[in-house]
Motif scaffolding. Sequence first.
Motif, PDB file in Angstrom:
ATOM      1  N   VAL A  13       0.775  -1.182  -0.028  1.00  0.00           N
ATOM      2  CA  VAL A  13      -0.083   0.028  -0.069  1.00  0.00           C
ATOM      3  C   VAL A  13       0.867   1.348   0.093  1.00  0.00           C
ATOM      4  O   VAL A  13       0.933   2.100   0.976  1.00  0.00           O
ATOM      5  N   GLY A  14       1.414   1.360  -1.301  1.00  0.00           N
ATOM      6  CA  GLY A  14       2.423   2.637  -1.110  1.00  0.00           C
ATOM      7  C   GLY A  14       1.733   3.716  -2.108  1.00  0.00           C
ATOM      8  O   GLY A  14       2.385   4.364  -2.539  1.00  0.00           O
ATOM      9  N   THR A  15       0.527   3.856  -1.256  1.00  0.00           N
ATOM     10  CA  THR A  15      -0.444   4.874  -2.299  1.00  0.00           C
ATOM     11  C   THR A  15      -0.715   6.071  -1.202  1.00  0.00           C
ATOM     12  O   THR A  15      -1.891   6.777  -1.445  1.00  0.00           O
ATOM     13  N   GLY A  16       0.019   6.310  -0.260  1.00  0.00           N
ATOM     14  CA  GLY A  16      -0.017   7.470   0.447  1.00  0.00           C
ATOM     15  C   GLY A  16      -0.228   8.920   0.108  1.00  0.00           C
ATOM     16  O   GLY A  16      -0.661   9.587   0.978  1.00  0.00           O
ATOM     17  N   GLY A  17       0.406   9.169  -1.066  1.00  0.00           N
ATOM     18  CA  GLY A  17       0.151  10.642  -1.598  1.00  0.00           C
ATOM     19  C   GLY A  17       1.554  10.936  -2.227  1.00  0.00           C
ATOM     20  O   GLY A  17       1.437  11.789  -2.687  1.00  0.00           O
ATOM     21  N   ALA A  18       2.752  10.248  -2.061  1.00  0.00           N
ATOM     22  CA  ALA A  18       3.757  10.687  -2.564  1.00  0.00           C
ATOM     23  C   ALA A  18       4.009  11.148  -4.417  1.00  0.00           C
ATOM     24  O   ALA A  18       3.935  12.280  -4.687  1.00  0.00           O
ATOM     25  N   TYR A  19       3.912   9.991  -4.726  1.00  0.00           N
ATOM     26  CA  TYR A  19       3.667  10.128  -6.669  1.00  0.00           C
ATOM     27  C   TYR A  19       3.636   8.444  -6.966  1.00  0.00           C
ATOM     28  O   TYR A  19       4.173   7.731  -6.257  1.00  0.00           O
ATOM     29  N   PRO A  20       3.085   8.279  -7.865  1.00  0.00           N
ATOM     30  CA  PRO A  20       2.933   6.952  -8.486  1.00  0.00           C
ATOM     31  C   PRO A  20       4.119   6.512  -9.032  1.00  0.00           C
ATOM     32  O   PRO A  20       4.861   7.112  -9.709  1.00  0.00           O
ATOM     33  N   THR A  21       4.329   5.140  -9.183  1.00  0.00           N
ATOM     34  CA  THR A  21       5.407   4.343  -9.769  1.00  0.00           C
ATOM     35  C   THR A  21       4.761   3.346 -10.483  1.00  0.00           C
ATOM     36  O   THR A  21       3.743   2.923 -10.310  1.00  0.00           O
ATOM     37  N   PRO A  22       5.393   2.764 -11.685  1.00  0.00           N
ATOM     38  CA  PRO A  22       4.700   1.723 -12.668  1.00  0.00           C
ATOM     39  C   PRO A  22       4.761   0.627 -12.034  1.00  0.00           C
ATOM     40  O   PRO A  22       5.886   0.423 -11.269  1.00  0.00           O
ATOM     41  N   LEU A  23       3.857  -0.356 -12.446  1.00  0.00           N
ATOM     42  CA  LEU A  23       4.172  -1.937 -12.079  1.00  0.00           C
ATOM     43  C   LEU A  23       4.934  -2.317 -13.338  1.00  0.00           C
ATOM     44  O   LEU A  23       4.646  -1.954 -14.328  1.00  0.00           O
ATOM     45  N   LEU A  24       5.383  -3.534 -12.802  1.00  0.00           N
ATOM     46  CA  LEU A  24       6.140  -4.245 -13.867  1.00  0.00           C
ATOM     47  C   LEU A  24       5.348  -5.543 -14.185  1.00  0.00           C
ATOM     48  O   LEU A  24       3.975  -5.496 -13.801  1.00  0.00           O
ATOM     49  N   LEU A  25       5.996  -6.686 -14.708  1.00  0.00           N
ATOM     50  CA  LEU A  25       5.357  -7.891 -14.776  1.00  0.00           C
ATOM     51  C   LEU A  25       4.986  -8.601 -13.487  1.00  0.00           C
ATOM     52  O   LEU A  25       5.625  -8.453 -12.384  1.00  0.00           O
ATOM     53  N   PRO A  26       3.702  -9.056 -13.549  1.00  0.00           N
ATOM     54  CA  PRO A  26       3.221  -9.720 -12.072  1.00  0.00           C
ATOM     55  C   PRO A  26       4.174 -10.690 -11.637  1.00  0.00           C
ATOM     56  O   PRO A  26       4.557 -11.610 -12.464  1.00  0.00           O
ATOM     57  N   VAL A  27       4.358 -10.884 -10.313  1.00  0.00           N
ATOM     58  CA  VAL A  27       4.990 -11.698  -9.780  1.00  0.00           C
ATOM     59  C   VAL A  27       3.896 -12.861  -9.155  1.00  0.00           C
ATOM     60  O   VAL A  27       2.792 -12.634  -9.052  1.00  0.00           O
ATOM     61  N   ALA A  28       4.542 -13.969  -8.935  1.00  0.00           N
ATOM     62  CA  ALA A  28       3.593 -15.047  -8.700  1.00  0.00           C
ATOM     63  C   ALA A  28       2.494 -14.774  -7.539  1.00  0.00           C
ATOM     64  O   ALA A  28       2.898 -14.175  -6.486  1.00  0.00           O
ATOM     65  N   HIS A  29       1.467 -15.455  -7.571  1.00  0.00           N
ATOM     66  CA  HIS A  29       0.258 -15.179  -6.758  1.00  0.00           C
ATOM     67  C   HIS A  29      -0.246 -13.822  -6.452  1.00  0.00           C
ATOM     68  O   HIS A  29      -0.842 -13.305  -5.235  1.00  0.00           O
ATOM     69  N   SER A  30       0.012 -12.600  -7.276  1.00  0.00           N
ATOM     70  CA  SER A  30      -0.330 -11.462  -7.320  1.00  0.00           C
ATOM     71  C   SER A  30      -1.911 -11.578  -7.651  1.00  0.00           C
ATOM     72  O   SER A  30      -1.954 -12.063  -8.792  1.00  0.00           O
ATOM     73  N   GLU A  31      -2.721 -11.089  -6.864  1.00  0.00           N
ATOM     74  CA  GLU A  31      -4.127 -11.207  -7.144  1.00  0.00           C
ATOM     75  C   GLU A  31      -4.769  -9.896  -7.906  1.00  0.00           C
ATOM     76  O   GLU A  31      -5.621  -9.750  -8.496  1.00  0.00           O
ATOM     77  N   VAL A  32      -4.391  -8.794  -7.029  1.00  0.00           N
ATOM     78  CA  VAL A  32      -4.837  -7.483  -7.554  1.00  0.00           C
ATOM     79  C   VAL A  32      -3.714  -6.378  -7.744  1.00  0.00           C
ATOM     80  O   VAL A  32      -2.779  -6.428  -6.499  1.00  0.00           O
ATOM     81  N   ARG A  33      -3.568  -5.500  -8.570  1.00  0.00           N
ATOM     82  CA  ARG A  33      -2.555  -4.400  -8.715  1.00  0.00           C
ATOM     83  C   ARG A  33      -3.459  -3.286  -9.486  1.00  0.00           C
ATOM     84  O   ARG A  33      -4.197  -3.445 -10.257  1.00  0.00           O
ATOM     85  N   ASP A  34      -2.737  -1.976  -9.005  1.00  0.00           N
ATOM     86  CA  ASP A  34      -3.292  -0.899  -9.534  1.00  0.00           C
ATOM     87  C   ASP A  34      -2.221   0.171  -8.961  1.00  0.00           C
ATOM     88  O   ASP A  34      -1.848   0.512  -7.967  1.00  0.00           O
ATOM     89  N   SER A  35      -1.902   0.935 -10.115  1.00  0.00           N
ATOM     90  CA  SER A  35      -0.700   2.011  -9.870  1.00  0.00           C
ATOM     91  C   SER A  35      -1.221   3.401 -10.251  1.00  0.00           C
ATOM     92  O   SER A  35      -0.647   4.534 -10.500  1.00  0.00           O
ATOM     93  N   ASN A  36      -2.681   3.378 -10.331  1.00  0.00           N
ATOM     94  CA  ASN A  36      -3.327   4.848 -10.964  1.00  0.00           C
ATOM     95  C   ASN A  36      -3.928   5.501  -9.969  1.00  0.00           C
ATOM     96  O   ASN A  36      -4.603   6.480 -10.293  1.00  0.00           O
ATOM     97  N   ARG A  37      -4.033   5.224  -8.799  1.00  0.00           N
ATOM     98  CA  ARG A  37      -4.703   5.541  -7.579  1.00  0.00           C
ATOM     99  C   ARG A  37      -3.905   5.903  -6.304  1.00  0.00           C
ATOM    100  O   ARG A  37      -3.000   5.086  -6.201  1.00  0.00           O
ATOM    101  N   THR A  38      -4.475   7.220  -5.585  1.00  0.00           N
ATOM    102  CA  THR A  38      -3.990   6.955  -4.217  1.00  0.00           C
ATOM    103  C   THR A  38      -5.007   6.712  -3.281  1.00  0.00           C
ATOM    104  O   THR A  38      -6.299   6.900  -3.653  1.00  0.00           O
ATOM    105  N   GLY A  39      -4.651   6.453  -2.279  1.00  0.00           N
ATOM    106  CA  GLY A  39      -5.723   5.856  -1.227  1.00  0.00           C
ATOM    107  C   GLY A  39      -5.022   5.123  -0.072  1.00  0.00           C
ATOM    108  O   GLY A  39      -3.825   5.391   0.127  1.00  0.00           O
TER     109      GLY A  39
END
Length: 302
Positions: A236-262
């Motif tokens: 949960v690195g979404t506290g407000g600093a600035y967004p950074t992009p996702l790369l290829l999903p690693v194993a067992h990742s179920e949900v990913r989002d790099s477009n929102r703060t919250g």
Amino acid sequence: MSVRALGAGLLAFAAACAPAAAAGVDTGITVYAAGDIARCAYPDPAYAGAADTAATVAAGLAQDPHAVVLALGDLTYPRGTAREFADCYAPTWGRFRDRTWPAPGNHEYYTPGAQPYFAWWGARAGRGYYSFDLGTWHVVSLDSNLAGDAHAAQLDWLRADLASHPARCTLAFWHHPLYSSGGHGSVPAMRDAWQLLYDAGAELVLSGHDHDYERFAPQDADGRLDATRGIRQFVVGTGGAYPTPLLLPVAHSEVRDSNRTGVLRLRLYAGGYGWEFVESARVSQAPMFDPAPPDRGSAACH
């Protein structure tokens, strides 16, 4: 997002998590969590992303006097200085300082010894690691920046702490994620801590570092799926600093989002937990904003 709208969201969240609690008996404890928060890039902190996430958290805290906050490291940018804490963190997330439990990130240590971090938090920072009980849950905060003898001492402390607090439900939080599909990727430094938590039957680990939101299926310390005893990790690195992009999903990742703060909102019950990602107030009411369905769910403790 208005306080009324957030209140409606809290009611919906409680209803969604109802199977994890005994109706009318266990109301649970609410936890708001995020890392990577206050970037000192604006003359007025009211225009920072941290102000938006702080407004979301503050509205939730106002409706629930028992709710608490977990700050998952990198609380200020770029160097964790005393001025950054005073000028950027204090006017935003510092508004609920007395209800926040912190963990240090790597940006805190860009100032030698993370001294401003420890000075600002005082006794609440512990030695960089500490634990406390939250309802029936045992909660552990660790310092993922340590190495060598300092890290070994932290592991010795963790081993003893878990042995003396044999709770059914345990949550740990630190800054660097063991598993991540983000730009920094998976950071193995805390694998031995994860193993101790796994052996003790812990349920949850929360981290930040990558500026995105990601939820993983329960895993062991070697990245193997384990639906019976595994630990579920949230980034949960979404506290407000600035967004950074996702790369290829690693194993067992179920949900990913790099477009929102919250923030991640957890509800901790005696025998389980519920979760929901809550977008920051200003973003969620922006014109032409196309909100994604919130990530939410519930699970039982081991």
